[in-house]
Structure formats: C-alpha cells, structure tokens
Enzyme design. Structure first.
Site, short mmCIF file in Angstrom:
data_model
loop_
_atom_site.label_atom_id
_atom_site.label_comp_id
_atom_site.label_asym_id
_atom_site.label_seq_id
_atom_site.Cartn_x
_atom_site.Cartn_y
_atom_site.Cartn_z
N GLU A 43 50.36 -107.94 29.69
CA GLU A 43 49.78 -108.09 31.04
C GLU A 43 48.69 -109.16 31.04
O GLU A 43 47.85 -109.19 30.12
CB GLU A 43 49.20 -106.75 31.49
CG GLU A 43 48.49 -106.77 32.83
CD GLU A 43 47.77 -105.47 33.12
OE1 GLU A 43 47.40 -105.28 34.29
OE2 GLU A 43 47.57 -104.67 32.20
N LYS A 83 52.70 -106.62 40.87
CA LYS A 83 52.36 -105.21 40.70
C LYS A 83 52.11 -104.57 42.06
O LYS A 83 51.37 -105.11 42.88
CB LYS A 83 51.12 -105.07 39.81
CG LYS A 83 50.74 -103.63 39.49
CD LYS A 83 49.53 -103.60 38.57
CE LYS A 83 49.15 -102.17 38.21
NZ LYS A 83 47.95 -102.11 37.34
N CYS A 100 51.15 -102.31 33.57
CA CYS A 100 50.08 -101.37 33.23
C CYS A 100 50.47 -99.94 33.61
O CYS A 100 51.50 -99.44 33.19
CB CYS A 100 48.78 -101.80 33.88
SG CYS A 100 47.33 -100.88 33.31
#
Length: 522
Positions: free
Chosen positions: A288, A351, A401
């Site tokens: 990430e 995301k 994540c």
C-alpha cells in the site's frame, strides 16, 4: 463470583475479558475461553439490576479490547508531537466505545433471563446469540470495525477454520461462545451435574466433529497452482517515520526497484512448488502507498517501474491518486495501480472503505483536526469492490489495508474473482500483535470465500494464502526482502461465498429454537 460487588466485580470482569484475548491471534490459547465465558455468566448471576448487568459486560469488553487493540495507539508515535493528545483516546477510548456492544449484549441477556426465566443451557445459548449479534453490529455500525472477532481464535487450527466456508467467521464465533460458556452449568443450581457434564461433552464433541470434517476437506486438497504465474511479493520494510520523509522518498523508491530487480530466489518460507527451482517472476506486487508519487502524473516514475517489470507482466503497487476539480481543488484517493513494461497504467482501483480518523476525519466541520494518515485533506472513497484483469493474471479483487477485515464484503458479488489481493502498510503498528492479527484475518477471508489471497505489506507480514486459509509463502514481520511464489488456484464457490451472512440468520434462528427447547426442558 456471584457475590462480588463494586470495583472487585468490575476488575474481575475486565480481567476475564483480557483473558479471552489470549484465545485470539497471535497466541491462539483457545482453552482460556472455557474460563472467561463461564466467569462472565457467573458474574451476571450476581447482577441485581440492569445497570449492573450492563457494567459487567462493559468491563469485560473493555478488558478484552484494551489488551487486544493496544497496538492501535502505536500509530500516533510516528508524529507524537502532533498527536500526543490523542493517545488516551486511542489506547482507552476506542476500547471503551467497543465495550458498549458487549455491555448491551449482557444487558439484553439480563432482561431476557428474567422475563423468560432463562436458566442453565438456555441462558448459555442466549449469551452466544447476543454476543454474535453484538459482534455483527460492531462490524457494521458507523462503517464497522469487525477486528478480533472471537471466531478468529481458530485461524491457528486449520481443520476447524474450514467451517467458515459454510457458516462464516460470525457463525464460528456463535458456536465458539456457546461451547465455551457450557462449563458455567457446573455452577448452576438449576442444572443437574449429569446434565451439565452431558452438555459440556456434547459441545466438545461438536467442535471435534467440525475439526474432523475440516481435516477431511484438507486431506482432499492437492494444492494446484495457476500455470505460468509466479508472483514476486516485495516487502521493503520502511519505517513509517521515514516513509513520507521528503529526504527519503527517492531512496525508498529506489529500494523497491532494487528488490524487484533481484534474481529469482524463493525464500525460506516459499511455497513448495518453487522451493527447489529458480523461476522468473511474471508479476510483482508492492505494498500500500509503496510509491510516494502520483503515478498518473509522473511519467518518470512509471518508466522507472517499467524498467524492472517482468516481460509481458506488470508491477501492481499502492500509490496515492489525485484529481484537480473544476473549481481548482484537489481530491485524493488511496489507490492501487498496475504498470506494464512500457510504463503504461493498465488498471487502477480506489479504496472504498476508508479508516475513520486515519484517512478521513468524521464530522470534519465540527472537528477541524487533521486525520493521522491523510492530514488536513481527507481521502475520497472509491465506488466499491471491483474485479480487475491484468494481462497474464486471473481476474482478482483488490483490497487496500483494512478492507480485508469485513466478512462478505471483499469482492464484487456479480463477478467472482479468482483471487484476492491485499496491499497494506502495517508499519504504523511496529512489531506488535496488530500485524499478526491482520494476517490472520486475511487467512479467514480466504477460507470463507474459497479464494487464494496474496498479501503485500510494507513491514510484513506478506505472503500467499490458499483457498483453505493456509499460508503457502510468507515473509516475517520486520524483515526486508522478496518472496517468489506460485498463485494457488481458486476453489469452487463456498456456501458462505454465495450466501454470505444469510447463513448467520439461519444459525441464529436455530439457536433460538434450541434456547426455547432448553428452557422448556430445564
């Protein structure tokens, strides 16, 4: 324990909640639940009021989350001069809020037990149901935070873990609390000792049968992999204090390029398919926000990545993304990009499940405080789960994540992928239980969906997990290096993958029927 009052009762509840934490990763001391949950029930036996019943559950939950989530406050240490004042809120405030769900569960149990005359086995089953409902609500209310669900206690026991392919992690937690609470019957005067021992034996037999069924399932797996695909997972192990340091960004980027360009060399923890041979990687995965630049605007960075990209393959990396709006303001996303050998962007993903206080500040108009990761400008949320296709790879679902922590919400239901990709940066939490818990959660997602999961983490734990939830390759927490691994094939879609938490509803209804029968036969 029934006779305890005041601070002694509350301290005992907190200690029991903390004890239950040791059943979770990385300890996996599951037998402690046979002490923690009976103790909770015995404390509730002494609760004369609704308030006392709530407080017993709240203190149990506070102790449980205080010990299980201590590592969250480590994120503030990366800039302690700015965020020192938030330490008490991170260390104790979040456990205090999450404990409300447990307190509400014990309050409801207290009310139901008195109105419906629940005793003995009926009360144990009711606790399991209410605990599970509390966990489910915790996973959904205010965007949800389903971390350290009690079902994760079984990730270290692969045969039992196989049950999540049918009943999911919430369902496994339901069974776990029910069985763990059964020893409380030994102190219940409404239950004969013979019936209490019989119930305990039946509960342990149920767990044994679940494990036996899982063992049979695992024994029939031959570990097939996707032909022609070798993944290189890069773990740069860059400290969070250096990750965004302007003087270190270029060097951090060079480190990723150097690791990517290393000769093929499966690590000590590589999958057996590659352990004895040197196979050139076909695709590379970075963690990430591994790239500290806006790739869509930085042709030089894309060309540098292209120079180390395997022929015909791609580098898949996390990076921030920016777009300037018509009014001149910028919007930012925490994104994932795939770059080919020419430096072209093949695909992108934004995301969608952002971290409150980390990537955006809730009620920013009321709380004009910078979020920890995003600063004064919040990240924007993407449209939702997606299935991406990259040349040479089966279609996959990207998860950035903590998007991986949400059961039944890790893929596009209309287009099932062949694998899951989780890129993350757990450097925020140092060498603590947090990264171990995060990896275990990823194992559970893989087992629920029957999909292999590939994980690239800045400081670890990185690795490959097959569709049964078993790691086939990994890099230790706090290490720097690469691991070259085969990509396991996807399993057939699981019942949980098809129906999700509808199965949980059926389970809860079944437990409700069981509670009624136990009440009538008490």
């Amino acid at each position: 324990m029934m006779a305890l009052t005041g601070w002694r009762r509350h301290l005992t509840a907190a200690l029991l909640g903390g004890l239950a934490t040791f059943a979770l990763p990385p300890a996996y001391a599951v037998p402690v639940l046979l002490l923690a949950f009976p103790g909770l029930l015995w404390l509730l036996d002494g609760a004369a009021t609704k308030r006392s019943a709530f407080l017993i559950g709240w203190w149990f939950g506070f102790g449980h989350f205080l010990l299980g989530l201590y590592w969250i406050s480590f994120a503030l240490l990366t800039d302690i001069a700015r965020f020192w004042w938030m330490m008490p809120f991170a260390a104790a405030g979040l456990p205090a809020l999450l404990a409300i769900f447990i307190g509400a569960a014990t309050l409801c149990l207290h009310v139901l037990a008195r109105r419906l005359a629940l005793r003995g086995l009926a009360r144990v089953l009711a606790l399991a149901m209410l605990w599970t409902v509390a966990e489910y609500l915790r996973g959904h209310v205010l965007t949800g935070f389903p971390w350290n669900l009690i079902g994760y206690s079984w990730v270290g026991f692969p045969p039992v873990l196989q049950s999540v392919a049918v009943i999911g992690t919430y369902g496994l937690g339901l069974v776990t609390v029910a069985v763990a609470g059964l020893p409380a019957l030994l102190g219940d005067r409404s239950e004969s000792r013979r019936r209490a021992m019989g119930s305990i034996a039946a509960g342990l037999l149920l767990v044994a049968l679940i494990g036996a069924a899982g063992w049979v399932r695992l024994s029939q797996s031959d570990g097939p992999t996707v032909p022609g695909v070798t993944l290189r997972i890069v773990q740069p192990n860059i400290a969070q204090t250096l990750k965004w340091n302007p003087a270190e960004r270029a060097r951090n980027f060079e480190r990723l390029l150097e690791l990517t360009a290393e000769p093929p060399a499966p690590g000590a923890h590589s999958s057996t398919q590659l352990a004895s041979t040197q196979v050139t990687p076909t695709h590379v995965i970075w963690p990430e926000t591994a790239v500290p630049f806006f790739l869509e605007r930085d042709a030089a960075a894309r060309q540098a990545i292209g120079s180390v990209t395997p022929s015909g393959g791609a580098v898949i990396t996390g990076a921030p993304r920016v777009r300037t709006e018509t009014d001149g303001t910028n919007r930012f996303w925490n994104s994932l990009h795939a770059v080919d050998g020419s430096g072209a962007l093949l695909a992108s993903y934004d995301k969608f499940h952002l971290v409150p206080f980390g990537e955006y500040m809730p009620l920013r108009g009321i709380l004009p405080v910078a979020s920890i990761a995003a600063g004064a400008t919040d990240f924007s949320a993407g449209p939702g789960p997606a299935t991406l296709e990259i040349p040479g790879l089966p279609p996959f679902s990207p998860l950035i994540c903590y998007e991986v922590i949400f059961p039944a919400r890790v893929k596009d239901a209309s287009r099932r992928p062949d694998w899951l990709l989780n890129v993350t940066n757990d450097a925020w939490y140092g060498i603590s239980a947090g990264p171990h818990q995060h990896f275990a959660i990823a194992q559970a997602r893989a087992a629920e969906e029957g999909l292999p999961l590939v994980r690239a983490a800045n400081t670890g734990i990185s690795g490959v997990i097959d569709g049964y939830g078993r790691p086939t390759a990994y890099l230790e927490l706090g290490s720097r290096g690469v691991v070259d691994a085969a990509l396991p094939k996807a399993l057939d879609n699981t019942p949980y993958g098809r129906m999700g938490d509808l199965i949980l509803v059926v389970l809860l209804m079944s437990f409700g029927v069981g509670t009624t029968i136990a009440r009538q036969t008490a």
